[in-house]
Design a protein around this motif. Structure first.
Motif, PDB file in Angstrom:
ATOM      1  N   ALA A   1      -0.338  -5.214   0.028  1.00  0.00           N
ATOM      2  CA  ALA A   1      -1.798  -5.165   0.161  1.00  0.00           C
ATOM      3  C   ALA A   1      -2.239  -4.234   1.280  1.00  0.00           C
ATOM      4  O   ALA A   1      -3.191  -3.457   1.128  1.00  0.00           O
ATOM      5  CB  ALA A   1      -2.343  -6.573   0.382  1.00  0.00           C
TER       6      ALA A   1
ATOM      7  N   THR B   1      -2.352  -6.336  -6.096  1.00  0.00           N
ATOM      8  CA  THR B   1      -1.497  -5.179  -5.839  1.00  0.00           C
ATOM      9  C   THR B   1      -0.690  -4.737  -7.052  1.00  0.00           C
ATOM     10  O   THR B   1      -0.293  -3.574  -7.141  1.00  0.00           O
ATOM     11  CB  THR B   1      -0.533  -5.475  -4.679  1.00  0.00           C
ATOM     12  OG1 THR B   1       0.235  -6.657  -4.984  1.00  0.00           O
ATOM     13  CG2 THR B   1      -1.295  -5.705  -3.389  1.00  0.00           C
TER      14      THR B   1
ATOM     15  N   GLN C   1      -1.983  -0.569   0.258  1.00  0.00           N
ATOM     16  CA  GLN C   1      -3.016  -0.163  -0.701  1.00  0.00           C
ATOM     17  C   GLN C   1      -4.376  -0.012  -0.023  1.00  0.00           C
ATOM     18  O   GLN C   1      -5.131   0.909  -0.331  1.00  0.00           O
ATOM     19  CB  GLN C   1      -3.092  -1.166  -1.854  1.00  0.00           C
ATOM     20  CG  GLN C   1      -1.906  -1.093  -2.787  1.00  0.00           C
ATOM     21  CD  GLN C   1      -2.146  -1.799  -4.111  1.00  0.00           C
ATOM     22  OE1 GLN C   1      -3.243  -2.278  -4.390  1.00  0.00           O
ATOM     23  NE2 GLN C   1      -1.123  -1.859  -4.941  1.00  0.00           N
TER      24      GLN C   1
ATOM     25  N   VAL D   1      -7.716  -7.432  -0.997  1.00  0.00           N
ATOM     26  CA  VAL D   1      -6.551  -7.084  -1.804  1.00  0.00           C
ATOM     27  C   VAL D   1      -5.477  -8.147  -1.578  1.00  0.00           C
ATOM     28  O   VAL D   1      -5.162  -8.487  -0.438  1.00  0.00           O
ATOM     29  CB  VAL D   1      -6.009  -5.683  -1.440  1.00  0.00           C
ATOM     30  CG1 VAL D   1      -4.832  -5.336  -2.340  1.00  0.00           C
ATOM     31  CG2 VAL D   1      -7.106  -4.642  -1.583  1.00  0.00           C
TER      32      VAL D   1
ATOM     33  N   ARG E   1       4.098  -9.446  -5.727  1.00  0.00           N
ATOM     34  CA  ARG E   1       2.964  -8.670  -6.244  1.00  0.00           C
ATOM     35  C   ARG E   1       2.159  -9.552  -7.192  1.00  0.00           C
ATOM     36  O   ARG E   1       2.725 -10.325  -7.952  1.00  0.00           O
ATOM     37  CB  ARG E   1       3.449  -7.420  -6.979  1.00  0.00           C
ATOM     38  CG  ARG E   1       3.890  -6.307  -6.053  1.00  0.00           C
ATOM     39  CD  ARG E   1       4.192  -5.040  -6.821  1.00  0.00           C
ATOM     40  NE  ARG E   1       4.452  -3.925  -5.932  1.00  0.00           N
ATOM     41  CZ  ARG E   1       3.526  -3.110  -5.454  1.00  0.00           C
ATOM     42  NH1 ARG E   1       2.258  -3.288  -5.806  1.00  0.00           N
ATOM     43  NH2 ARG E   1       3.844  -2.123  -4.641  1.00  0.00           N
TER      44      ARG E   1
END
Length: 217
Positions: free
Chosen positions: A179, A149, A182, A174, A201
């Motif tokens: 996550a 991420t 996204q 991800v 992250r």
């Protein structure tokens, strides 16, 4: 399995003459697309310009020097590559000392020009071959893309074109805080997607050297 540049090479191989020798392909933090204003492109442009006469960016010497300095001194300059909350200094220091090599400026210039290709796809130096679009005719083997991420070199949007053009089973994972958000924004339809929400992250190097990388990746 290809990490970063290795993933770009894997993409090129799958669509090329060696594609039928692959049974699966995993791309980890692989930027098969580079946007015109992306951090990767700015980095490639600066390297190819500043070290054109030398022929290569002297990363080997710089990295080995940094590996001999205290972690607290080096970390602020390389935070763009890894999150120190996920990667301990000891293995990072070892990697910097033993695995980093110079990058030819011609290669950086090639990558810097990728945004001029249709879709910003990775491709050959003469622009004749689009490595990503060629996946449409590649063997339909399982393809897995893993993104972090907080990755500024190979973010999820830089991997999505491979998933969009490939005709075989497609999977996207991800990792890191944010996550789910996204995935909701970037995951192509028809892709088996998994968001792994974590407290922090994850950055580029975290995907292969993070303390939890063996479990999460």
């Amino acid at each position: 399995v290809g990490f970063s540049m290795g993933g770009i090479i894997g993409t090129a191989l799958l669509g090329g003459a060696c594609g039928d020798k692959l049974r699966t392909l995993t791309l980890i933090g692989a930027p098969v697309r580079i946007g015109s204003g992306s951090f990767f492109r700015r980095l490639a442009g600066a390297g190819s310009t500043l070290f054109r006469r030398r022929g290569a960016v002297p990363l080997r010497a710089i990295s080995r020097l940094a590996a001999r300095l205290p972690g607290w001194l080096v970390t602020p300059f390389v935070r763009v590559l890894f999150n120190p909350r996920n990667v301990t200094w000891s293995p990072m220091r070892l990697a910097m000392d033993q695995s980093v090599e110079d990058i030819p400026t011609e290669l950086l210039a090639q990558m810097h020009a990728w945004p001029t290709n249709p879709g910003g796809h990775a491709g050959s130096r003469d622009h004749a071959i689009d490595y990503v679009r060629r996946l449409e005719d590649a063997p339909p083997i399982p393809l897995l893309c893993v993104s972090a991420t907080g990755d500024r070199l190979g973010p999820i949007m830089a991997a999505v074109p491979a998933l969009t053009h490939h005709r075989g089973p497609r999977h996207l994972r991800v990792v890191g805080r944010g996550a789910e958000q996204q995935l909701e924004r970037w995951a192509p339809s028809g892709v088996t997607a998994l968001a792994r929400e974590l407290p922090t992250r994850w950055a580029h190097v975290d995907l292969v050297m993070g303390v939890d990388a063996p479990t999460e990746v």
